[in-house]
Design a protein around this motif. Sequence first.
Motif, PDB file in Angstrom:
ATOM      1  N   LEU A  51       0.806  -1.221   0.000  1.00  0.00           N
ATOM      2  CA  LEU A  51       0.000   0.000   0.000  1.00  0.00           C
ATOM      3  C   LEU A  51       0.842   1.277   0.000  1.00  0.00           C
ATOM      4  O   LEU A  51       0.575   2.181  -0.808  1.00  0.00           O
ATOM      5  N   PRO A  52       1.866   1.399   0.864  1.00  0.00           N
ATOM      6  CA  PRO A  52       2.682   2.624   0.809  1.00  0.00           C
ATOM      7  C   PRO A  52       3.345   2.838  -0.549  1.00  0.00           C
ATOM      8  O   PRO A  52       3.492   3.981  -0.995  1.00  0.00           O
ATOM      9  N   VAL A  53       3.739   1.751  -1.195  1.00  0.00           N
ATOM     10  CA  VAL A  53       4.371   1.861  -2.517  1.00  0.00           C
ATOM     11  C   VAL A  53       3.382   2.428  -3.531  1.00  0.00           C
ATOM     12  O   VAL A  53       3.702   3.341  -4.309  1.00  0.00           O
ATOM     13  N   LEU A  79       3.940   1.476   7.329  1.00  0.00           N
ATOM     14  CA  LEU A  79       3.227   0.218   7.469  1.00  0.00           C
ATOM     15  C   LEU A  79       2.197   0.330   8.588  1.00  0.00           C
ATOM     16  O   LEU A  79       2.454   0.978   9.606  1.00  0.00           O
ATOM     17  N   PRO A  80       1.031  -0.292   8.433  1.00  0.00           N
ATOM     18  CA  PRO A  80       0.031  -0.278   9.514  1.00  0.00           C
ATOM     19  C   PRO A  80       0.622  -0.852  10.798  1.00  0.00           C
ATOM     20  O   PRO A  80       1.415  -1.794  10.759  1.00  0.00           O
ATOM     21  N   TRP A  81       0.216  -0.300  11.938  1.00  0.00           N
ATOM     22  CA  TRP A  81       0.794  -0.719  13.208  1.00  0.00           C
ATOM     23  C   TRP A  81       0.594  -2.196  13.475  1.00  0.00           C
ATOM     24  O   TRP A  81       1.457  -2.861  14.063  1.00  0.00           O
ATOM     25  N   VAL A 130       1.064   9.682  -5.587  1.00  0.00           N
ATOM     26  CA  VAL A 130       1.473  11.043  -5.234  1.00  0.00           C
ATOM     27  C   VAL A 130       2.424  11.604  -6.286  1.00  0.00           C
ATOM     28  O   VAL A 130       2.289  12.763  -6.720  1.00  0.00           O
ATOM     29  N   LEU A 131       3.392  10.808  -6.719  1.00  0.00           N
ATOM     30  CA  LEU A 131       4.351  11.268  -7.716  1.00  0.00           C
ATOM     31  C   LEU A 131       3.681  11.496  -9.069  1.00  0.00           C
ATOM     32  O   LEU A 131       3.980  12.464  -9.774  1.00  0.00           O
ATOM     33  N   ALA A 132       2.745  10.605  -9.426  1.00  0.00           N
ATOM     34  CA  ALA A 132       2.070  10.728 -10.718  1.00  0.00           C
ATOM     35  C   ALA A 132       1.153  11.946 -10.768  1.00  0.00           C
ATOM     36  O   ALA A 132       0.972  12.548 -11.836  1.00  0.00           O
ATOM     37  N   LEU A 133       0.577  12.310  -9.639  1.00  0.00           N
ATOM     38  CA  LEU A 133      -0.379  13.418  -9.602  1.00  0.00           C
ATOM     39  C   LEU A 133       0.248  14.705  -9.083  1.00  0.00           C
ATOM     40  O   LEU A 133      -0.465  15.660  -8.812  1.00  0.00           O
TER      41      LEU A 133
END
Length: 337
Positions: free
Chosen positions: A230-232, A253-255, A238-241
């Motif tokens: 998910l973070p990837v 990463l989720p806790w 974000v980079l594309a937009l």
Amino acid sequence: MTIVDRARETQATLAPYFPGLILCVTIAAAASFLSEHYGGPALLFALLIGMAFNFLMEEGKAKIGVEFASKFVLRLGVGLLGIRITMQDIAAFGWRTPVIVAGLMALTLGAGFVAARLFGRQWRFALMTGGAVAICGASATLAIAAVIPHNDKTERNVLFTVVAVTTLSTAAMIAYPVIFGALGLEDREIGFLIGATIHDVAQVVGAGYSISDVAGDAATVVKLLRVAFLPVVLMVIVLALRGQGAGGKVPLLPWFMVLFIALSVTGSAFSVPAAISGPIELVSRAMLVTAIAALGVKTSLKAMLAVGSGHIWVVVFETLLLLVAAIVAFEIFQPLG
């Protein structure tokens, strides 16, 4: 402030959670009783019994506790599963598993744009539904919505996507074990496919452990691998937009996944005594049954039937494509072979 005052303040803070939590724990206990005395998966019983109490969500008193059980209790239960799954178990999936998972995710995300164009929907909706199906359901929907530019339809699309993927995940939790079992697969192989195809973590855990511990462990590992991407995906978005008003921070990463990895590493590096690992496993299983009961209480048959026809075909298309592609990829590449 005296100890008595602090105790009263704490009680006042926690009191709203009690009705919903007590409801979910009671349903979980009933499901466990039925499973032990009459056979059948406790998680499925918890889901079905919980659905019969959906009307309590409308009254409001149980809502906050049910929401807490379906989110925090679920995630803590998944995190504690790490005590029973070692790094050796994860490594046993080999290098082909993350490659296949990444490929399936990319295919599903791409298919979202194709389906959105076919059914006259916008790219924002394609991103949210594709990410929800490819990664981790409602959590991915909310995360993606946080990093894309909003418009007047964003909130509506977010709500619709959450309802749609939750509905389809619940149906998949019941149907996929039957479908995969009909293919003549072993429990570990079924767990792999469950982890690779069902949208939400809760339903993956429910479907996997309704078959066996082996299937549940495999499903959990593969599902958490999808969550790890998910973070990837968010970073790529974000980079594309960039320059189009996209914002928001990319979460780590989720806790609960960090907890899962920490316990898994600990269990791999040291010989954890059964006096410690046993109770943790028992608490984890109780939390998962309670969380699935909460999921059932949250599931409204009326809402499931009222999901719109236009948007839903995009999500259905992505879901069926992921299912078929996962089966084909499994047969071709044999990741567990």
